[in-house]
Design a protein around this motif. Structure first.
Motif, PDB file in Angstrom:
ATOM      1  N   PHE A 153       0.862  -1.184   0.000  1.00 41.87           N
ATOM      2  CA  PHE A 153       0.000   0.000   0.000  1.00 41.87           C
ATOM      3  C   PHE A 153       0.901   1.237   0.000  1.00 41.87           C
ATOM      4  O   PHE A 153       1.958   1.222   0.618  1.00 41.87           O
ATOM      5  N   TYR A 154       0.505   2.276  -0.694  1.00 42.93           N
ATOM      6  CA  TYR A 154       1.345   3.481  -0.656  1.00 42.93           C
ATOM      7  C   TYR A 154       0.517   4.751  -0.529  1.00 42.93           C
ATOM      8  O   TYR A 154      -0.662   4.788  -0.844  1.00 42.93           O
ATOM      9  N   ASN A 155       1.215   5.775  -0.066  1.00 42.28           N
ATOM     10  CA  ASN A 155       0.635   7.075   0.197  1.00 42.28           C
ATOM     11  C   ASN A 155       0.901   7.964  -1.011  1.00 42.28           C
ATOM     12  O   ASN A 155       2.012   8.452  -1.208  1.00 42.28           O
ATOM     13  N   LYS A 156      -0.126   8.151  -1.865  1.00 39.71           N
ATOM     14  CA  LYS A 156       0.069   8.900  -3.107  1.00 39.71           C
ATOM     15  C   LYS A 156       0.559  10.308  -2.840  1.00 39.71           C
ATOM     16  O   LYS A 156       1.400  10.837  -3.558  1.00 39.71           O
ATOM     17  N   ASP A 157       0.001  10.925  -1.792  1.00 35.29           N
ATOM     18  CA  ASP A 157       0.368  12.306  -1.483  1.00 35.29           C
ATOM     19  C   ASP A 157       1.856  12.442  -1.174  1.00 35.29           C
ATOM     20  O   ASP A 157       2.512  13.384  -1.601  1.00 35.29           O
ATOM     21  N   MET A 158       2.382  11.459  -0.429  1.00 40.25           N
ATOM     22  CA  MET A 158       3.804  11.544  -0.086  1.00 40.25           C
ATOM     23  C   MET A 158       4.689  11.365  -1.306  1.00 40.25           C
ATOM     24  O   MET A 158       5.712  12.029  -1.449  1.00 40.25           O
ATOM     25  N   ALA A 262       5.753   6.050   3.733  1.00 38.37           N
ATOM     26  CA  ALA A 262       4.978   6.171   2.507  1.00 38.37           C
ATOM     27  C   ALA A 262       4.429   4.834   2.014  1.00 38.37           C
ATOM     28  O   ALA A 262       3.508   4.808   1.196  1.00 38.37           O
ATOM     29  N   THR A 263       5.018   3.722   2.466  1.00 39.63           N
ATOM     30  CA  THR A 263       4.526   2.417   2.014  1.00 39.63           C
ATOM     31  C   THR A 263       4.567   1.416   3.168  1.00 39.63           C
ATOM     32  O   THR A 263       5.281   1.611   4.143  1.00 39.63           O
ATOM     33  N   TYR A 264       3.790   0.373   3.036  1.00 42.77           N
ATOM     34  CA  TYR A 264       3.932  -0.799   3.908  1.00 42.77           C
ATOM     35  C   TYR A 264       3.242  -1.962   3.222  1.00 42.77           C
ATOM     36  O   TYR A 264       2.564  -1.790   2.205  1.00 42.77           O
TER      37      TYR A 264
END
Lengths: 411, 319, 302
Positions: A153-158, A262-264
């Protein structure tokens, strides 16, 4: 006075023996009857309970008046309790199982192949990977309700804020590390490390094919490739691309949601809840692939029947209803589980509303292999929580840690 | 049910002392007054309950420990086999060492803090009852709640780490994931949540030190420090003795703190005896092995108590 | 009870004390020193209590702000909703009710049997009294963890696994109460019994009409200790409760927050605050009783 103490001790002893004699015989399995079955499930909260209550209610789809009662425990305690209950004859009739842990319990579970045949269940409607995950030594022990490849999963904003291109399905380890460097330059961290079994084993499988449980389910705790994989994860922490791991399995989820990383890695079953929790735009992609052909493990969960169940026929009908297209479709619509039946998987994508999720799944599933179960996989998970963090956090090398772990596993 | 906490030293022990001393004069209850059956009636319910739920299990535990006793299936007598297996197990040795390490760090710290604060909180201190309540709060809070707060404090990015980063510009150690720090972190948390009980006991004991003795000592020109050690401490030494003993006993039973803070890790650096018993009994279903572990714990506690009772003559002053 | 001066009223401190007793007059220097000491004490108390303040503060923060660098005490908004969510995320009301039920029932049984046996051990004469009492003493040395495994086997035999009885009964007979009460009854003057006997009261009436009312403060102390141990107990419920949502108590409920869905720290903290409330209220209401009880039951001041 001595005589009295002796007499007292004798009474105590005889009571003890009487008691232990009782315990030898199997106790009652709760209050089961043909119309009232118990079902053990891991439950994380009221919302979870409500969703699973719907499933319990669905058990009565084609039988009149069957009542399934949930017995809920937190995920981590569930396995300890299940083992204890199965051993003491107090297990629920219907038990929930995770594919990778199924093998731990098969000695106390009913193989359901003959029941499936008797009831003309169309097993081909279930997702093949999911169904295979529920097989141990060729025998089927549960009907799957969910499945899925382990994902990132990742944080698009980051990613955007750091000026890093969003990961595409099938991205590589070097692209992953490049993103780590770019984020680090902006004072951010790319990855939230974990020491959970599924997370570690999947990441390392994608990195270099290293695995501690081989395809036939035997334990190979000192696989040199797996040790190298641990060292790679440690290098991420050392370079500042990843946050250190914690003994708490939910720590990485938490760091990701709170925007610290940002991811995990996680399974599709968490995707929609995490999306709801996150205050940012959440994306999903495949695990970064290194020198490997197998790119992730797939795992899933399902419902089986304990040997202590006095009404296996009723229980079987219940689990068929509990994994029916309708029930799984409803679960999918709520985002609870990526369905173990192919026909309703689309409902899940429709509900997830995450761009490209279908591509990601397709790519991931192409390289995915089921994570085989092993009788010691619970113990292995516990040992990863204790020792794995030392490897990931770089306090000890991968081979040191795996040597310690393997010394505590039965040969 | 002190299974859950390191804290409360049960206040029963002084009663033990009087019971034993009294026993010398009053052989088996035939003091003054007539004997009657009422005694049996009054003591009956408690005695039966205690026999059933404490004496029977402790005997059963010993029986189980001499058997190979899986939760499921037949049990077989193995004599001292379980004990031999435990002593040969490197993990069990680590577990024993960890438990002793915890005790050696925890007990003195607990006593110093509780005695120090009790001595400080003299009746002259304004609002001392408020301080007493404050210091006692963690003792009565569910230990799980305490542990959870501390996990949040210790976490990388948590309050301690964030403060250190803000003030000094570098990261604090990753307390719970670093083998060098984990035990210290567990001990500190335990002292924080556990010393309130002893503090209250010492505080009550100090309050009953006769004022004239203290004043006489001050008249002799002794400072507060000297007065404390010369006058007050000998007078409260019975309380200190029993508090020490009960704290020791409970600290050997530490479980919740490591169970939730570290799960016994990193590695096995915070794996304690009770968690070992729990794991053997309820994860691996080896009740025989678990009971043997429990009896090792019991024997350690008996030994420590015996040593304490022998040693007390040197420093405990009964009037 | 010559040692009972421990609970002298707070006013006995310097101001009301006759001046002649205070031989060492306080100088200005000493006063400054004691003020500084007081400030330091306050700072220590503040540092000590800060984890709890942090707990309360976090329980009112928005979810995304639970971890920040630099750390902040308050979030951008005060979110009372967290408390509502704690109750809806898990059946927390259920845990509270279960916890109260188990603790109150257990405490009641414990008090009832302990006041009877404490009386029997102190004021009734019967064969074997001291032998039984010494056995009671001995059981206090047994760590409860040693009992957990056979106790579980026993609960299985009774069919009590995953029931409230299993949470309540096994620990309702701990010997502690008998000691507290025995110590108390030993301090009651013999003349009271004699007077009651002269009035024609038998053992039972003397006990209920004379002794029981006198024992109330000690019973209060026992009640607090017993309630707290039940309320906070973790290992035994962890073992014996299977259906947490039906029979779980507060500590199990708190632990359940670390479920599969990840830790929700702000909710966990809100739940922790809720879990503290009953015992902290007990503590504040009964704090003077507690200290007094510790003294009269023979703990301090000997």
């Amino acid at each position: 006075m001595k005589r009295k103490i002796l007499a007292g001790a004798a009474v105590a002893m005889s009571m003890t023996i009487a008691l232990t004699a009782c315990s030898g015989s199997s106790g009652s399995s709760g209050s089961q009857s043909a119309k009232a079955l118990t079902w053990g499930m891991w439950i994380a909260g009221n919302a979870d309970q409500a969703a699973w209550q719907k499933v319990a209610d669905a058990a009565d789809a084609d039988q009149s008046g069957l009542k399934v009662t949930i017995q809920g425990a937190p995920f981590n305690d569930y396995w300890t309790k299940l083992r204890t209950q199965l051993s003491t004859g107090s297990a629920p009739c219907i038990v929930s199982l995770q594919s990778l842990r199924a093998a731990n319990y098969t000695d106390q579970l009913v193989a359901i192949d003959s029941l499936a045949k008797k009831n003309d269940t169309d097993l081909s409607a279930y997702d093949t990977t999911a169904l295979n995950g529920m097989k141990v030594d060729g025998k089927l022990y549960a009907l799957p309700y969910d499945t899925g490849p382990y994902l990132m999963f990742y944080n698009k904003d980051m990613f955007e804020a750091a000026g890093v291109a969003e990961p595409k399905p099938g991205w590589t380890v070097s692209q992953f590390e490049a993103a780590g460097a770019a984020l680090k330059a902006k004072g951010k961290t790319l990855f939230a490390s974990t020491a959970e079994d599924l997370g570690l084993e999947s990441s390392i499988l994608a990195y270099n094919d290293g695995r501690v449980i081989s395809e036939d389910g035997t334990l190979n705790a000192t696989d040199p490739k797996f040790e190298k994989g641990l060292d790679w994860l440690a290098s991420l922490v050392k370079k500042g691309y990843a946050l250190p791991a914690s003994a708490d399995g939910s720590n990485d989820d938490n760091e990701f949601v709170s925007g610290q990383a940002a991811t995990y890695t996680d399974g599709p079953w968490s995707l929609i809840t995490q999306k709801a929790k996150a205050k940012f735009d959440l994306g999903v992609t495949t695990l970064p692939v290194g020198d490997s052909t197998q790119t992730t493990f797939s795992a899933g969960s399902g419902f089986g029947i304990s040997k202590q169940c006095k009404y296996p026929d009723q229980a079987y009908k219940a689990i068929v209803s509990m994994t029916s297209e309708k029930t799984l479709g409803e679960l999918a619509a709520k985002g609870r589980a990526f369905p173990g039946r192919t026909a309703v998987q689309k409902d899940w994508f429709d509900n997830a509303k995450i761009d490209g999720a279908q591509d990601v799944f397709a790519t991931a599933l192409k390289g995915a292999v089921p994570l085989p179960g092993n009788k010691n996989s619970d113990q292995l998970g516990q040992l990863f929580a204790q020792y794995g963090i030392q490897a990931v956090n770089g306090q000890q090398s991968g081979s040191q840690v795996m040597t310690q772990i393997s010394s505590q596993l039965p040969k | 049910m002190t299974t859950t906490s390191v804290a409360p030293p049960t206040p029963a022990a002084p009663a033990a002392a009087t019971a034993i001393s009294e026993r010398k004069q009053d052989r088996d209850g035939d003091g003054q007054g007539r004997r009657s059956w009422w005694g049996f009636a009054f003591a009956g319910p408690h005695t039966i309950g205690l026999a059933l739920f404490t004496v029977v299990p402790i005997v059963a535990s010993l029986v189980i420990s001499f058997n190979n006793w899986p939760l499921l299936g037949a049990h077989t007598f193995v004599g001292f086999g379980n004990y031999a297996q435990l002593l040969a197990d490197p993990i069990f040795r680590t577990v024993i060492l960890n438990t002793f390490l915890f005790t050696i760090l925890y007990v003195p710290l607990n006593l110093i803090v509780s005695l120090g604060l009790a001595a400080w909180l003299t009746p002259k201190i304004r609002h001392r009852h408020i301080f007493r309540v404050l210091f006692f709060i963690p003792t009565v809070t569910p230990i799980v709640a305490n542990v959870v707060v501390w996990r949040m404090l210790y976490q990388p990015g948590g309050a301690i780490d964030a403060s250190v980063q803000t003030v000094f510009g570098f990261h604090a150690p990753n307390f719970l994931a670093d083998a060098n720090w984990a035990m210290i972190a567990v001990v500190l948390m335990s002292v924080w949540q556990g010393f309130g009980y002893n503090m209250l006991i010492f505080s009550a004991a100090l309050d009953s030190v006769p004022e004239n003795l203290v004043e006489a000592s001050e008249l002799d020109g002794a400072g507060a420090w000297t007065t404390f050690w010369r006058i007050k401490f000998p007078l409260i030494s019975p309380s200190v003795f029993f508090a020490t003993m009960m704290t020791l006993i409970t600290s050997f039973q530490v479980f919740v703190q490591p169970f939730i803070l570290t799960k016994g890790g990193p590695g096995s650096s915070t794996l304690t005896l009770v968690q070992f018993i729990y794991n053997q009994g309820f994860q691996y279903q080896q009740l025989g092995l678990a009971s043997a572990g429990a009896w090792v714990l019991f024997i350690i506690i008996l030994g420590i108590t015996a040593v304490q009772f022998i040693g007390q003559k040197k420093w405990v002053h009964y009037e | 009870m010559s040692s009972g001066i421990g609970v002298r009223p707070r006013t006995a401190a310097a101001p009301t004390r006759p001046v002649k007793k205070r031989v060492v007059q306080r100088t200005t220097g000493q006063r400054v020193k004691s003020t500084i000491g007081y400030v330091i004490l306050c700072l220590i108390a503040l540092a000590f209590i800060s984890p709890l303040i942090y707990m309360v503060a976090t329980s009112l923060k928005p979810a995304a702000e639970t971890f920040t660098t630099p750390p902040t005490l308050w979030g951008s908004a005060i979110v009372w909703q967290n408390y509502v969510d704690a109750f809806t995320y898990l059946p927390f009301a259920r845990f509270l009710v279960n916890g109260l039920f188990v603790a109150i029932a257990g405490t009641a049984i414990n008090m009832a049997v302990a006041v009877l046996s404490g009386y029997a051990f102190s004021r009734l004469r019967w064969r074997g009294r001291n032998t039984v009492f010494v056995l009671f003493l001995a059981t206090l040395m047994i760590p409860q963890d040693v009992l957990v495994i056979p106790m579980y086997v026993m609960m299985q035999g009774f069919g009590w696994v995953d029931t409230f009885q299993a949470l309540i009964i096994p620990w309702a007979f701990t010997a502690l109460g008998a000691f507290l009460l025995r110590q108390f009854f030993l301090t009651v003057p013999q003349e009271l019994d004699d007077a009651a006997r002269v009035d024609g009261a038998g053992t039972v009436r003397t006990f209920f009409l004379v002794m029981l009312p006198l024992a109330r403060p000690t019973l209060a102390v026992l009640a607090v200790f017993s309630f707290i141990t039940y309320w906070n107990s973790f290992l035994w419920p962890l073992i014996v409760v299977n259906d947490v949502n039906a029979h779980g108590t507060i500590p199990l409920g708190l632990q359940q927050f670390f479920g599969q869905q990840g830790s929700q720290w702000n909710l966990v903290m809100a739940a922790s605050v809720i879990s503290m409330v009953p015992t902290v209220i007990l503590l504040i209401l009964l704090q003077r009783h507690l200290v007094k009880g510790i003294v009269t039951s023979g703990l301090g001041g000997r």
